[in-house]
Each structure stands twice: as C-alpha cells, then as structure tokens.
Enzyme design. Structure first.
Site, PDB file in Angstrom:
ATOM      1  N   ALA A 119      39.173  -1.863 -16.312  1.00  0.00           N
ATOM      2  CA  ALA A 119      40.562  -1.949 -16.774  1.00  0.00           C
ATOM      3  C   ALA A 119      41.169  -0.559 -16.944  1.00  0.00           C
ATOM      4  CB  ALA A 119      40.608  -2.688 -18.103  1.00  0.00           C
ATOM      5  N   TYR A 149      37.923   8.953 -15.625  1.00  0.00           N
ATOM      6  CA  TYR A 149      37.038   7.816 -15.365  1.00  0.00           C
ATOM      7  C   TYR A 149      37.814   6.727 -14.599  1.00  0.00           C
ATOM      8  CZ  TYR A 149      34.571   3.467 -16.730  1.00  0.00           C
ATOM      9  OH  TYR A 149      33.956   2.231 -16.747  1.00  0.00           O
ATOM     10  N   LYS A 200      28.403   0.010 -38.057  1.00  0.00           N
ATOM     11  CA  LYS A 200      28.929   0.563 -39.320  1.00  0.00           C
ATOM     12  C   LYS A 200      28.936  -0.507 -40.406  1.00  0.00           C
ATOM     13  CE  LYS A 200      31.977   3.864 -36.977  1.00  0.00           C
ATOM     14  NZ  LYS A 200      33.374   4.249 -36.698  1.00  0.00           N
ATOM     15  N   ARG A 283      45.903  -2.891 -24.673  1.00  0.00           N
ATOM     16  CA  ARG A 283      45.332  -3.370 -23.399  1.00  0.00           C
ATOM     17  C   ARG A 283      44.841  -4.789 -23.606  1.00  0.00           C
ATOM     18  NH1 ARG A 283      41.337   0.567 -20.842  1.00  0.00           N
ATOM     19  NH2 ARG A 283      43.241   1.404 -19.935  1.00  0.00           N
TER      20      ARG A 283
END
Ligand code: NAD
Length: 323
Positions: A119, A149, A200, A283
C-alpha cells in the site's frame, strides 16, 4: 505434486505461506537470509542465501517450479522505513532481489510468479485526510509514494508487469495493507504498529501508560496474516494479474487500535503521545476491485486477529522472562 519456491520464507508472511502450501500438498523450497525466527522450518527444502547475489538465485531456482512467490524485501516498520536513514539500502537491496529472481524465473521458463507489493505505493496527496484516504488501485498514478520503499515497490510492480507482457509470464501482484499476526516481528525496531502496541500493553501493568507515536489520530487498516494467505492463493489461482489491494476496510485510528488491544488484554492504560516517524496521515484498503474480480473479502474482524496476536506476544514475553 505441485512445486513452489517461496523467496523470503524466513520472514513473517513467507513462513506462514510455506506452512499453508505444504498443507495444500505442495513440495516447497524456501529461501531467505535467515531461518524463521519464531516458528518451524516447514519447507521440504530450506536454503539460507542472499537473493541480491545472482549466483545464489541461480542455485535457489536451479529447476522448474510450478509457482514462485517473491516476498523477500528489505523491510521494517515505520522506525526503519520512514526515517530516511536507510533509503539507499532499502532501494538497492529490494530492487536487486526482484531483478535477479524475475530474470532467473524467466530463464527457467517458470510461468507463475507472485510479487508482494505494498500500500506504500499510493500517492501521499491522496492520504492527507485521515477519514477519507483514497487507495483504489487506479489512483496509484500520477505516482507520489511517501517513501523510497514505496518507490521501489512501484518500480518492481512495473518490472513484473513488463516481464508478464513481453515474455508471456503469468505474474500476479498484490498490494498488502499492514499485515499482522502471530510469528511477526514484535521487538527490535522493525516491528509494525499492531505488534508494537501489543508488546507495550503486555509489558505494562493495569493503570500504567504506553507511548504512541504522533497524536494517534492517523488512520490505518490491519489484516491478519491468515486472511492475507487466502487472498494470495485466490489471486494466484485466478486468471487476473492485478495489482490488487489485499487488506481490510476496517479503518481505525492508532488510538482506537490501542484501545482494542487494551480491551483484549483487560487493561486500562493512558496513552502518552510522543514524536516519532508516522508515514501518511490516513490509509485504508479499498477492496472493491478484489471483491469484484475474486469474490474475496476478509472473514474476521480486527479484534479477533488482535486477540490471537496479543496472546502470542504475551507467550513470547513469558518465554523470555523464564530464560
Ligand atoms: P519480513 O521482513 O518478515 O520478510 C521478508 C524476508 O525477506 C525476511 O525474512 C528477510 O530476511 C528476507 N530477505 C531480505 N533481504 C533478503 C535477501 N537479500 N536475500 C534473501 N532474503 C532476504 O516481511 P513480511 O512482513 O513477511 O513481508 C513480506 C513481503 O510483503 C515483503 O516484500 C514486504 O515488503 C511485503 N509487504 C508486507 C506488509 C506487511 O504489513 N507485513 C505490507 C506491505 C507489503
């Protein structure tokens, strides 16, 4: 018995793909710089090798394969891909792999080749409004990916499409949107956001605090790896080349993702927003095309995939604390 080569078989999606192809009765060779970190080597034959090197690629593809799956890439989460510090390496390494693998497939008259794009090819200017990102496949041009990338993925998509067109190869191209799940990188700087948040949350006592990069209002969608494999195999078995999105349309903010993880963990934590590399503002996968062409859409929601992933990361942490 059908045969397949999986390039990047030591990685997250590649190792799951090897397992799935074996379950379907394939003879599978895997190749990677490393063995899978968190799971078994399921391949019938596993080669450790550097696919930037044409001689290594020639030994990996020293015979005919019915199908080749090219998933090897210099890869990482936002902390690796979006700082700018690794751009030359990312572009050089992944382009070399793609040039070598595809040319060798052509020379071995291998006709079916899958390529994992991303994507990250979509233009930054269509992803500034977090609630209305545009990621339909045809919106990719005029091109303006937000990372090198993404530019390399776009170059390689075109490389695969041109080999398909000029040499009559059946290339298949998917643009993955944030694939997550068990056996994915979960620490060390290359982990993606779902794994990072699961880690986390697992490491923080109830009532404590975790750090989130940015204001957490950036949006994304996340797809469990099992769904991704289904999409890949359906695409390979279709007579349609793509490129096509393989992702989820269940868009969430990063803050919402953190609350889903807390819900799964049964913890209530504060979010401390700190500066960090972020990528685009919004996105989401657009699944209209894949649904039209392959009848595919994800079968489960984000929370159930996160549940399995969270429990897996908890087990990794438990294992480490016992060491
Ligand atoms: P990963 O990093 O776990 O797997 C990639 C594998 O490629 C690694 O095991 C790595 O060792 C191997 N590799 C890198 N350089 C190599 C080289 N020179 N020779 C041999 N092997 C090499 O990543 P992943 O999440 O499994 O992604 C697989 C593919 O899907 C990649 O091409 C990636 O760009 C693409 N993709 C993934 C996502 C995602 O959310 N996971 C999203 C978009 C696209």
């Amino acid at each position: 018995m059908k045969s397949a080569l999986v390039c990047g078989a030591g990685g997250f999606i590649g190792s799951h793909l090897v397992t799935r192809l074996r379950e379907e009765g394939y003879w599978v060779r895997g190749v990677d710089l490393k063995a899978p970190e968190y799971g078994p080597v399921d391949a019938d034959d596993f080669m450790i090798g550097d696919l930037r090197d044409p001689d290594t690629v020639a030994s990996a593809i020293d015979r005919h394969f019915d199908e080749v799956y090219q998933l090897a890439a210099d890869m990482g989460g936002a902390g690796y891909l979006f700082t700018g510090d690794n751009d030359a390496e990312i572009m050089h390494n992944s382009a070399m792999i793609n040039l070598n693998v595809l040319e060798t497939c052509y020379r071995q008259t291998i006709r079916s080749v899958f390529y994992s794009s991303s994507a990250c090819v979509y233009p930054e200017h269509n992803q500034v409004d977090p609630q209305n990102p545009l990621c339909s496949e045809d919106s990719v041009y005029p091109a303006e990916p937000d990372s090198e990338y993404g530019w390399e993925k776009l170059f390689s998509e075109r490389l695969y499409l041109n080999y398909g067109r000029n040499y009559d190869m059946n290339v298949r191209i998917a643009r993955f949107h944030n694939i997550f799940g068990e056996r994915g990188t979960w620490r060390g700087g290359r982990e993606k956001v779902p794994a990072a948040i699961c880690r986390k949350v697992a490491q923080t006592a109830d009532g404590g605090e975790i750090e989130i990069w940015g204001d957490g209002e950036q949006t994304r969608s996340f797809l469990h790896v099992s769904e991704c494999l289904e999409g890949i195999l359906r695409l390979m078995r279709s007579n349609w080349a793509g490129p096509v999105n393989i992702g989820s349309e269940e868009m969430v903010t990063i803050n919402e993702l953190a609350y889903i993880v807390m819900d799964v963990a049964g913890k209530s934590l504060r979010l401390n927003h700190v500066p960090g590399p972020l990528g685009v503002r919004g996105r989401n996968s657009d699944n209209r095309l894949i649904h039209e062409k392959l009848g595919w859409k994800p079968a489960e929601n984000l929370k159930s995939g996160i549940g399995r992933t969270y429990r897996w990361i908890e087990q990794q942490l438990d294992g480490r604390s016992r060491c």
